[in-house]
Write a protein that holds these residues in place. Structure first.
Motif, PDB file in Angstrom:
ATOM      1  N   TYR A 233       0.844  -1.205   0.000  1.00  0.00           N
ATOM      2  CA  TYR A 233       0.000   0.000   0.000  1.00  0.00           C
ATOM      3  C   TYR A 233       0.877   1.252   0.000  1.00  0.00           C
ATOM      4  N   ASP A 234       2.108   1.101   0.518  1.00  0.00           N
ATOM      5  CA  ASP A 234       3.037   2.218   0.578  1.00  0.00           C
ATOM      6  C   ASP A 234       3.860   2.323  -0.696  1.00  0.00           C
ATOM      7  N   SER A 235       4.334   1.170  -1.209  1.00  0.00           N
ATOM      8  CA  SER A 235       5.237   1.210  -2.358  1.00  0.00           C
ATOM      9  C   SER A 235       4.510   1.492  -3.668  1.00  0.00           C
ATOM     10  N   THR A 236       3.216   1.193  -3.733  1.00  0.00           N
ATOM     11  CA  THR A 236       2.453   1.484  -4.958  1.00  0.00           C
ATOM     12  C   THR A 236       1.298   2.416  -4.613  1.00  0.00           C
ATOM     13  N   PRO A 237       1.618   3.691  -4.345  1.00  0.00           N
ATOM     14  CA  PRO A 237       0.577   4.602  -3.866  1.00  0.00           C
ATOM     15  C   PRO A 237      -0.535   4.870  -4.884  1.00  0.00           C
ATOM     16  N   THR A 238      -0.261   4.608  -6.173  1.00  0.00           N
ATOM     17  CA  THR A 238      -1.330   4.859  -7.148  1.00  0.00           C
ATOM     18  C   THR A 238      -2.465   3.850  -6.994  1.00  0.00           C
ATOM     19  N   LYS A 239      -2.188   2.725  -6.310  1.00  0.00           N
ATOM     20  CA  LYS A 239      -3.227   1.694  -6.149  1.00  0.00           C
ATOM     21  C   LYS A 239      -4.042   1.894  -4.889  1.00  0.00           C
ATOM     22  N   GLN A 240      -3.744   2.950  -4.125  1.00  0.00           N
ATOM     23  CA  GLN A 240      -4.532   3.216  -2.915  1.00  0.00           C
ATOM     24  C   GLN A 240      -5.951   3.620  -3.282  1.00  0.00           C
ATOM     25  N   ALA A 241      -6.841   3.525  -2.280  1.00  0.00           N
ATOM     26  CA  ALA A 241      -8.189   4.091  -2.441  1.00  0.00           C
ATOM     27  C   ALA A 241      -8.146   5.480  -1.826  1.00  0.00           C
ATOM     28  N   PHE A 242      -8.715   6.472  -2.526  1.00  0.00           N
ATOM     29  CA  PHE A 242      -8.638   7.848  -2.051  1.00  0.00           C
ATOM     30  C   PHE A 242     -10.025   8.381  -1.712  1.00  0.00           C
ATOM     31  N   ASP A 243     -10.135   9.078  -0.578  1.00  0.00           N
ATOM     32  CA  ASP A 243     -11.400   9.743  -0.284  1.00  0.00           C
ATOM     33  C   ASP A 243     -11.214  11.261  -0.190  1.00  0.00           C
ATOM     34  N   GLY A 244      -9.990  11.735  -0.368  1.00  0.00           N
ATOM     35  CA  GLY A 244      -9.720  13.169  -0.370  1.00  0.00           C
ATOM     36  C   GLY A 244     -10.035  13.774  -1.731  1.00  0.00           C
ATOM     37  N   PRO A 245      -9.821  15.080  -1.878  1.00  0.00           N
ATOM     38  CA  PRO A 245     -10.169  15.741  -3.147  1.00  0.00           C
ATOM     39  C   PRO A 245      -9.303  15.303  -4.328  1.00  0.00           C
ATOM     40  N   TYR A 246      -8.137  14.727  -4.050  1.00  0.00           N
ATOM     41  CA  TYR A 246      -7.253  14.344  -5.148  1.00  0.00           C
ATOM     42  C   TYR A 246      -6.895  12.862  -5.085  1.00  0.00           C
ATOM     43  N   MET A 247      -6.504  12.320  -6.250  1.00  0.00           N
ATOM     44  CA  MET A 247      -5.999  10.953  -6.318  1.00  0.00           C
ATOM     45  C   MET A 247      -4.584  11.014  -6.906  1.00  0.00           C
ATOM     46  N   ILE A 248      -3.778  10.042  -6.522  1.00  0.00           N
ATOM     47  CA  ILE A 248      -2.427   9.987  -7.082  1.00  0.00           C
ATOM     48  C   ILE A 248      -2.511   9.316  -8.443  1.00  0.00           C
ATOM     49  N   GLN A 249      -2.227  10.082  -9.498  1.00  0.00           N
ATOM     50  CA  GLN A 249      -2.340   9.509 -10.846  1.00  0.00           C
ATOM     51  C   GLN A 249      -1.060   8.797 -11.239  1.00  0.00           C
ATOM     52  N   ARG A 255      11.179  11.327  -7.587  1.00  0.00           N
ATOM     53  CA  ARG A 255      11.308  12.217  -8.733  1.00  0.00           C
ATOM     54  C   ARG A 255      10.065  13.071  -8.962  1.00  0.00           C
ATOM     55  N   SER A 256       8.912  12.425  -9.087  1.00  0.00           N
ATOM     56  CA  SER A 256       7.740  13.223  -9.413  1.00  0.00           C
ATOM     57  C   SER A 256       6.465  12.535  -8.962  1.00  0.00           C
ATOM     58  N   ILE A 257       5.435  13.341  -8.801  1.00  0.00           N
ATOM     59  CA  ILE A 257       4.126  12.808  -8.447  1.00  0.00           C
ATOM     60  C   ILE A 257       3.083  13.716  -9.111  1.00  0.00           C
ATOM     61  N   THR A 258       2.018  13.097  -9.618  1.00  0.00           N
ATOM     62  CA  THR A 258       0.950  13.877 -10.230  1.00  0.00           C
ATOM     63  C   THR A 258      -0.364  13.547  -9.542  1.00  0.00           C
ATOM     64  N   LEU A 259      -1.067  14.583  -9.099  1.00  0.00           N
ATOM     65  CA  LEU A 259      -2.375  14.398  -8.478  1.00  0.00           C
ATOM     66  C   LEU A 259      -3.449  14.946  -9.416  1.00  0.00           C
ATOM     67  N   VAL A 260      -4.547  14.198  -9.528  1.00  0.00           N
ATOM     68  CA  VAL A 260      -5.698  14.692 -10.306  1.00  0.00           C
ATOM     69  C   VAL A 260      -6.925  14.658  -9.407  1.00  0.00           C
ATOM     70  N   ARG A 261      -7.984  15.326  -9.824  1.00  0.00           N
ATOM     71  CA  ARG A 261      -9.188  15.365  -9.004  1.00  0.00           C
ATOM     72  C   ARG A 261      -9.776  13.977  -8.816  1.00  0.00           C
ATOM     73  N   ASN A 262     -10.320  13.739  -7.644  1.00  0.00           N
ATOM     74  CA  ASN A 262     -11.046  12.518  -7.357  1.00  0.00           C
ATOM     75  C   ASN A 262     -12.495  12.752  -7.784  1.00  0.00           C
ATOM     76  N   PRO A 263     -12.970  12.065  -8.823  1.00  0.00           N
ATOM     77  CA  PRO A 263     -14.310  12.363  -9.346  1.00  0.00           C
ATOM     78  C   PRO A 263     -15.416  12.102  -8.319  1.00  0.00           C
ATOM     79  N   ASN A 264     -15.140  11.239  -7.343  1.00  0.00           N
ATOM     80  CA  ASN A 264     -16.164  10.920  -6.352  1.00  0.00           C
ATOM     81  C   ASN A 264     -16.149  11.838  -5.146  1.00  0.00           C
ATOM     82  N   TRP A 265     -15.246  12.839  -5.167  1.00  0.00           N
ATOM     83  CA  TRP A 265     -15.156  13.742  -4.020  1.00  0.00           C
ATOM     84  C   TRP A 265     -16.271  14.771  -4.092  1.00  0.00           C
ATOM     85  N   ASN A 266     -16.948  14.983  -2.963  1.00  0.00           N
ATOM     86  CA  ASN A 266     -18.068  15.904  -2.912  1.00  0.00           C
ATOM     87  C   ASN A 266     -17.675  17.099  -2.063  1.00  0.00           C
ATOM     88  N   ALA A 267     -17.587  18.270  -2.685  1.00  0.00           N
ATOM     89  CA  ALA A 267     -17.090  19.465  -1.993  1.00  0.00           C
ATOM     90  C   ALA A 267     -17.909  19.801  -0.753  1.00  0.00           C
TER      91      ALA A 267
END
Lengths: 589, 322
Positions: A233-249, A255-267
């Motif tokens: 769950y730590d070494s492959t963070p893109t496979k986590q389940a996200f409930d925050g506003p962003y997901m790790i894409q 080196r780098s990390i890209t976050l995109v919006r979590n479509p299921n996040w409700n403001a």
């Protein structure tokens, strides 16, 4: 109890420097929160259910660009314990509680629906969670109390090495669970979770629920990964389940990390505004280059503390791009269990001989903080009760430049009538080999040599310093001058317990670097932790601070602040609790 | 009696018309050639001065009115902790802890010279002994020793040095306290790295020398190996030994600086040029003096040694073209 990064001279700032941030932030960044010491009079949780957004005219949309020298260590919410990692984890996961970026003392519900209910005996804590928070695709289901329960179970799983669960979560049956069910946690329904504690620790426990270890983790996604050691769950963070506003894409370690919006996040369920559509963070840059690049760019945010010279330039000519947040304290620990510093008067003499002003200048001077006189820092509610900037008035801490007369007095009291150490014990000083470590080691060395001590310096990488020397009790390192502490949450317990209680001493990865184990202090801390009345709690912890300061387990160096740089037009919001830019509150324009 | 002899000599001299030409020893010839080489002489004077200054460092610091090299002073740092530049009190400015750069550069010369001279001395002794044995006895001895030299030369010596220096830099050192942390480690590492250069050259010289007629003559007269080595071969190696010593010296000054730059050299607070340059790198923008003065000292020292080495080579071996 996060350990601050050893970085090229953080520009620490005292009360004066807060003005820098305030006037410099203009319409851009939020002002720094360190100045609001007086606003919160109670040490007990000041919960608020309001969903306030910090607004400085940020706009939705666009891509937020970030740069840093350092990379990430653990993005698993159960293991994350580092400023840089917290930035990502708090944007992608939802712990039960959190802090508004402009007030590092005010706790706000995050996944929780409201303040926790603490039983009268402070042994039971009940939390209701929001019913309408959903997991990101592909899971797509509602977050339940069982997800929170599993998060706590895995915090005690040896495959998910969590740094603080044993200190802050004294849940019944947790110490024997090894990742299995914990008898002290029950979930009466899908939105309620009840914690049964072994001791009257409820008040402090509730505060600690702001740590990412309380962020829900779905059993069906993580359980199979958690069987590996260490967990996938730590070494492959893109496979986590996200409930925050962003997901790790995408994630490229270090080196780098890209976050995109979590479509299921409700403001409507969150206090985070989450302005940017996408967040691109590049790490591994040279600190100097990154700092110059940030100052010249319109839209970059630099996530590390820039090197002191760049910071000085920024202060002199680009003050609007400089913001400051309170950090924690730095001190030089003196090993209280190993000769020669098992003698309290020798420790006091060492403190008295120390030029503490030199430590401040070594980290960047005027902008980096103030010379400390005790251990509770200005961000703590008990700070004023502990004497504020002046401290308790002990003579060995009076002169920030050191006082040889006082030092001699304590040398005599320790049985060295000449005022010089004549024993055979040589003193080993171990510190970080990254700036300002070597400087700090030589400053402490100069002070000790004045007292006649024979010293030896060992410079090692910061990680090694903690794992093999200062945090390894058997190594018996006498002096660790580059140690530092940031409280995990806004309570004196988080400030003082782990670094100074004998009960917190562990053989490896120990953070009580002074190995201070004074029964009276231990008892006073336990009593203070159980006090729930805010005023009485402040008094109790101020008294604990006084007891610790009096035994001189360390030379207090500075109460530090973290100065950060941003591009010319980006609207960066500083999180005064995590002392870094807040990804969910900053916008590219 | 004496009169007649000198008369005879002068007669002979006038007979052959070589009056005015005196017989000169090789040393005189060498000194004349060297004396005419102004650049080398200037470099030599610089080195002598440097050595004197380094030996008398405490006195010089006192005379100039500078502070001792390890005395820190927060009053010489500005509000941002940046060092202040050259003033009448600190003629070379101060470093990041407010220490006087002038006295640190001066004391740094002590370290540089001490390490370079001692390490080079050890390297030369080892190199000469090994080279002579290899070249003189040839055969399997030569093969074994030459391969060892090849291995040492092929070794990533800087990496070895870093590893060894940090392994031996704590407590009683390594090999049961034989190699103590600090200067001894540094000297050992540098000596270890530089002896094969001398060894190879000496071996080559000995290989050609041992075939010369005067060695064969000596051998046919029944001289022992020991006698040949010490009486016949060694005196003929003096020139190359001197030349290569002066050429290895500056390399070792640089090597010491490099190790100190990487943080495995002398222990703080002892000053060393490499260490000063390393700590000056991050603040070069705001404190140029901190890097420039030790840097200039290092460059001048290395340059001087190289020039003297070249000069010696020309003076000892005039056949080589300039």
């Amino acid at each position: 109890m996060r350990i601050p990064r050893a970085l090229p001279a953080a520009l620490a700032v005292g009360a004066t420097a807060l003005a820098v941030a305030a006037c410099g932030s203009g319409g851009g960044s939020s002002s720094s929160g360190g100045g609001s010491t007086s606003s919160s009079s109670g040490a007990a949780p000041a919960f608020s259910g309001a969903n306030i957004a910090v607004s400085q005219g940020q706009k939705k949309g666009g891509t937020l660009n970030l740069i840093s020298a350092e990379g990430w260590e653990h993005l698993d919410p159960g293991q994350s314990y580092f400023q840089i990692d917290y930035n990502v984890v708090y944007a992608t996961q939802r712990p039960l509680y959190g802090y508004m970026p402009d007030n590092g003392k005010k706790v706000v519900p995050d996944l929780a629906a409201g303040p926790p209910t603490i039983s009268k005996d402070a042994k039971t804590v009940t939390v209701k969670i929001r019913p309408n928070v959903k997991w990101s695709p592909p899971l797509n289901r509602t977050v339940t109390s069982d997800d929170v329960k599993y998060a706590f179970e895995r915090d005690f799983n040896p495959n998910v090495p969590n740094a603080y669960a044993s200190s802050y979560y004294p849940i019944v049956g947790a110490d024997k669970s090894k990742g299995g069910p914990i008898s002290g946690i029950s979930t009466p329904d899908k939105t309620t979770i009840v914690f049964h504690l072994k001791t009257a620790f409820g008040g402090t426990f509730a505060q600690s629920l702001t740590l990412p270890g309380s962020a829900a983790v779905p059993r069906q996604v993580a359980a199979s990964m958690d069987k590996k050691n260490p967990t996938a769950y730590d070494s492959t963070p893109t496979k986590q389940a996200f409930d925050g506003p962003y997901m790790i894409q995408s994630y490229n370690a270090g080196r780098s990390i890209t976050l995109v919006r979590n479509p299921n996040w409700n403001a409507s369920t969150d206090f985070r505004p989450a302005y940017a559509d996408k967040i691109v963070w590049k790490a591994g840059a040279d600190a100097n280059v990154a700092a110059r690049q940030t100052l010249a760019s319109p839209d970059l945010l630099m996530m590390d503390t820039p090197p002191a010279p760049t910071l000085k330039t920024a202060y002199q000519s680009k003050r609007k791009q400089l913001s400051v947040a309170p950090l924690g304290d730095y001190y030089a620990t003196l090993n209280t269990q190993t000769p020669p510093f098992n003698n309290v008067n020798l420790r006091r003499a060492a403190v008295a001989a120390a030029d503490r002003q030199a430590y401040l200048l070594a980290r960047g001077g005027k902008l980096v903080g103030v010379v400390a006189t005790h251990f509770l820092g200005p961000t703590d509610a008990a700070f004023s009760a502990a004497g504020g900037n002046n401290g308790f008035g002990f003579d060995f801490l009076k002169n920030p430049n050191g006082d040889m007369a006082v030092a001699t007095k304590y040398m005599k009291a320790a049985g060295y009538p000449s005022g010089k150490y004549t024993g055979k014990q040589s003193v080993l000083i171990v510190g970080s080999n990254a700036d300002p470590g070597p400087k700090e080691m030589q400053i402490v060395q100069a002070g000790l040599q004045k007292l006649g001590f024979k010293t030896q310096i060992k410079a090692v990488p910061q990680q090694t310093m903690y794992s093999k020397f200062c945090g390894y009790v058997k190594a018996k390192v006498q002096v660790c001058p580059t140690a530092g502490w940031i409280p995990d949450f806004s309570d004196a317990y988080a400030y003082l317990f782990v670094p100074f209680s004998g009960k917190a001493i562990i053989p490896v990865n120990n953070s009580n670097w002074a190995v201070l184990n004074d029964p009276k202090i231990n008892a006073a801390m336990d009593q203070a932790a159980a006090v729930t009345d805010p005023a009485a709690r402040i008094k109790a912890w101020a008294n604990v601070d006084k007891m610790i300061t009096s035994t001189a387990p360390a030379i207090p160096e500075i109460w530090a602040t973290n100065a950060l740089l941003k591009g010319t037009t980006v609207k960066g919001t500083l999180d005064t609790w995590n002392d870094d830019w807040d990804l969910s509150f900053s916008s590219p324009q | 009696m004496t009169g007649t002899i000198s008369d005879l000599v002068s007669e002979a001299a006038s007979d052959t018309e070589v009056a005015g030409i005196e017989a000169r020893t090789p040393l005189e010839l060498f000194w004349r050639r060297l004396r005419d080489d102004r650049v080398s002489m200037a470099a030599l004077v610089f080195i002598v001065l440097l050595v004197l200054l380094a030996i008398a460092a405490p006195l010089v610091v006192k005379l100039v009115g500078a502070r001792p090299p390890n005395q820190q002073g927060t009053q010489y740092l500005d509000a941002f902790g940046t060092p202040t530049g050259p003033t009448s009190k600190n003629i070379f400015g101060v470093d990041e802890l407010g220490r006087d750069v002038f006295s640190r550069v001066l004391y740094g010369a002590r370290v540089s010279l001490e390490v370079a001279v001692v390490a080079t001395g050890i390297a030369v002794v080892i190199g000469v002994v090994v080279g002579m044995i290899a070249g003189f006895f040839r055969g399997w001895v030569d093969t074994a020793l030459s391969r060892i030299m090849d291995v040492v030369l092929a070794f990533p010596i800087l990496l070895l040095a870093i590893g060894l220096a940090s392994a031996c830099s704590l407590g009683r050192g390594c090999l049961g306290g034989l190699i103590k942390p600090g200067l001894p480690v540094l000297i050992l590492v540098i000596a270890l790295a530089s002896w094969p250069y001398i060894g190879r050259i000496i071996r080559g010289q000995v290989l050609s020398l041992r075939e010369k007629e005067f060695i064969e003559a000596s051998r046919s007269l029944g001289a022992s190996n020991t006698r040949i080595i010490f009486r016949e071969v060694l005196p003929n190696l003096v020139a190359p030994i001197i030349v290569y010593t002066t050429l290895v010296l500056p390399t070792n000054v640089l090597f010491e600086a490099a190790l100190s730059f990487l943080g495995v050299g002398v222990q703080p607070p002892t000053s060393s040029w490499g260490q000063m340059i390393a700590s000056a790198v991050p603040i070069f923008d705001s404190a140029w003096w901190y890097m420039v003065f030790p840097g200039v000292a290092l460059v001048l020292t290395v340059l001087a040694f190289n020039l003297v080495g070249d000069g010696l080579q020309d003076a000892l071996n005039p056949r080589s073209d300039r």
